[in-house]
Design a protein around this motif. Structure first.
Motif, PDB file in Angstrom:
ATOM      1  N   VAL A  64       0.864  -1.179   0.000  1.00  0.00           N
ATOM      2  CA  VAL A  64       0.000   0.000   0.000  1.00  0.00           C
ATOM      3  C   VAL A  64       0.897   1.225   0.000  1.00  0.00           C
ATOM      4  CG1 VAL A  64      -1.689   1.309   1.331  1.00  0.00           C
ATOM      5  CG2 VAL A  64      -1.935  -1.165   1.079  1.00  0.00           C
ATOM      6  N   ALA A  93       4.383   3.675  -7.207  1.00  0.00           N
ATOM      7  CA  ALA A  93       3.598   2.512  -7.638  1.00  0.00           C
ATOM      8  C   ALA A  93       4.081   1.978  -8.988  1.00  0.00           C
ATOM      9  CB  ALA A  93       2.119   2.900  -7.722  1.00  0.00           C
ATOM     10  N   THR A 152      -6.112  -9.395  -4.476  1.00  0.00           N
ATOM     11  CA  THR A 152      -5.565  -8.116  -4.039  1.00  0.00           C
ATOM     12  C   THR A 152      -4.507  -7.675  -5.036  1.00  0.00           C
ATOM     13  OG1 THR A 152      -5.901  -8.776  -1.757  1.00  0.00           O
ATOM     14  CG2 THR A 152      -4.406  -6.944  -2.135  1.00  0.00           C
ATOM     15  N   PRO A 153      -4.629  -6.462  -5.572  1.00  0.00           N
ATOM     16  CA  PRO A 153      -3.589  -6.009  -6.509  1.00  0.00           C
ATOM     17  C   PRO A 153      -2.260  -5.856  -5.780  1.00  0.00           C
ATOM     18  CG  PRO A 153      -5.356  -4.366  -6.285  1.00  0.00           C
ATOM     19  CD  PRO A 153      -5.635  -5.449  -5.306  1.00  0.00           C
ATOM     20  N   ARG A 207      -1.546  -0.783  -4.156  1.00  0.00           N
ATOM     21  CA  ARG A 207      -2.715   0.078  -3.988  1.00  0.00           C
ATOM     22  C   ARG A 207      -2.239   1.450  -3.548  1.00  0.00           C
ATOM     23  NH1 ARG A 207      -5.791  -3.778   0.055  1.00  0.00           N
ATOM     24  NH2 ARG A 207      -3.657  -4.538   0.270  1.00  0.00           N
ATOM     25  N   LEU A 240      -3.037   5.086  -2.081  1.00  0.00           N
ATOM     26  CA  LEU A 240      -4.005   5.876  -1.313  1.00  0.00           C
ATOM     27  C   LEU A 240      -3.487   7.304  -1.233  1.00  0.00           C
ATOM     28  CD1 LEU A 240      -4.692   3.477   1.698  1.00  0.00           C
ATOM     29  CD2 LEU A 240      -6.189   3.883  -0.277  1.00  0.00           C
ATOM     30  N   ARG A 257      -4.411   7.905 -12.170  1.00  0.00           N
ATOM     31  CA  ARG A 257      -5.296   7.018 -12.932  1.00  0.00           C
ATOM     32  C   ARG A 257      -5.098   7.222 -14.434  1.00  0.00           C
ATOM     33  NH1 ARG A 257      -9.475   8.567  -9.263  1.00  0.00           N
ATOM     34  NH2 ARG A 257      -9.675   6.971  -7.644  1.00  0.00           N
ATOM     35  N   PRO A 317      -6.613  -2.502 -13.275  1.00  0.00           N
ATOM     36  CA  PRO A 317      -6.906  -2.408 -11.832  1.00  0.00           C
ATOM     37  C   PRO A 317      -6.546  -3.684 -11.068  1.00  0.00           C
ATOM     38  CG  PRO A 317      -8.810  -1.787 -13.171  1.00  0.00           C
ATOM     39  CD  PRO A 317      -7.802  -2.338 -14.108  1.00  0.00           C
ATOM     40  N   LEU A 352      -3.033  -2.433 -10.089  1.00  0.00           N
ATOM     41  CA  LEU A 352      -2.829  -1.134  -9.450  1.00  0.00           C
ATOM     42  C   LEU A 352      -4.167  -0.436  -9.275  1.00  0.00           C
ATOM     43  CD1 LEU A 352      -0.982   1.253  -8.569  1.00  0.00           C
ATOM     44  CD2 LEU A 352      -0.792   1.879 -10.990  1.00  0.00           C
ATOM     45  N   THR A 353      -4.446  -0.005  -8.048  1.00  0.00           N
ATOM     46  CA  THR A 353      -5.669   0.764  -7.815  1.00  0.00           C
ATOM     47  C   THR A 353      -5.316   2.099  -7.164  1.00  0.00           C
ATOM     48  OG1 THR A 353      -5.967  -0.269  -5.644  1.00  0.00           O
ATOM     49  CG2 THR A 353      -7.122  -1.299  -7.507  1.00  0.00           C
ATOM     50  N   ALA A 357      -7.176   5.051  -4.715  1.00  0.00           N
ATOM     51  CA  ALA A 357      -8.358   5.358  -3.914  1.00  0.00           C
ATOM     52  C   ALA A 357      -8.047   6.470  -2.923  1.00  0.00           C
ATOM     53  CB  ALA A 357      -8.835   4.115  -3.169  1.00  0.00           C
TER      54      ALA A 357
END
Ligand code: SAM
Length: 257
Positions: free
Chosen positions: A60, A70, A94-95, A98, A100, A111, A121, A124-125, A127
């Motif tokens: 994370v 990332a 789970t990627p 992630r 944040l 993004r 996704p 890689l996400t 949020a």
């Protein structure tokens, strides 16, 4: 203006930080190159080499902004021969990474970069999430990274406690942050350079306050020894601090026991 000073209430600091990153989001990546003369790329490479991610690891990246760390982690995983993610069918795995961040504008740039690089996704996400209240269950991640984010957080001790909470036992906290230059000649040159940044920011980005905030936040952030102590106080073990570029930047590593 004294961004981040002790007299400024924490809610004000959070609002100012949010304003700064909203105003710099679209030119954040170019400005990093200009301000650091490209050296931030080298620092970020060194950071991800220190992390040495392996396939299967769940990272994370807190305060991950536009995704610089990332994307490097994913590249390192590719080089290690296991991109991870993208399991066929069933519940989404789970990627591996992630991101944040509290700032939706920074995330939006990230993004867009992911879409342009065709990173799905499943790998890689992005949020919205606050370092001081991570939207994650306890003991659920292998590594928490935070690069040039901690000095923007209103309560670093709370962010450290949150990182420790979400790490699984044996997990790693890895941070990179501007630090205290220990070499006297370099310190003088660095101070002089810092003094120029708001003017450079005004010319290049039309945004002197954002760069005044940058310089102030660096000056006010605890040095290597003080932050190392905070990490130990948060319960991290085997804490190690490694200077880069004479201490302009340091990498902080600690493990959850
Ligand atoms: N990690 C990226 C990098 O190395 O390029 C971005 C670093 S940028 C200097 C700092 C980021 O911290 C911004 O995107 C900002 O929105 C984010 N930030 C500030 N306070 C935060 C908080 N409390 N929780 C999460 N992110 C935060």
């Amino acid at each position: 203006t004294h961004f981040g000073s002790e007299e400024v209430p924490l809610a004000d600091k959070a609002r100012r930080v949010s304003g700064v990153f909203t105003s710099v989001a679209t030119h954040y990546d170019t400005m990093n190159d200009a301000m650091s003369l490209g050296v931030h790329r080298w620092w970020k490479d060194a950071f991800v080499r220190t992390l040495a991610p392996v396939p299967g690891m769940a990272v994370v990246d807190v305060a991950g902004g536009t995704g610089d760390i990332a994307f490097r982690i994913l590249a390192a995983l590719d080089a290690a021969g296991g991109g991870g993610g993208g399991g066929a069918g069933g519940a989404a795995p789970t990627p591996p990474v992630r991101v944040l961040d509290v700032n939706p504008d920074m995330l939006a740039v990230g993004r867009r970069r992911a879409a342009a690089a065709a990173v799905p996704p499943s790998r890689l996400t992005f949020a919205v999430g606050d370092a001081e209240a991570l939207p994650l269950p306890p003991a659920s991640v292998d590594a928490v990274t935070i690069s040039f984010g901690m000095r923007n957080v209103s309560r670093p001790a709370t962010a450290l406690a949150e990182a420790v909470r979400v790490l699984r036992p044996g997990g790693r906290f890895l941070m990179m942050e501007f630090a205290t230059v220990r070499h006297p000649a370099l310190a003088a040159a660095y101070d002089a350079y810092s003094g120029l940044l708001p003017a450079v920011g005004a010319v290049v980005a039309g945004d002197a306050p954002a760069y005044r905030y940058l310089v102030e936040s660096i000056r006010r952030f605890p040095g290597q020894d003080a932050f190392g102590r905070m990490m130990r106080d948060a319960g991290l073990q085997r804490v190690r601090v490694t200077d880069l570029t004479g201490g302009v930047v340091a990498i902080y590593s600690g493990w959850k026991g």
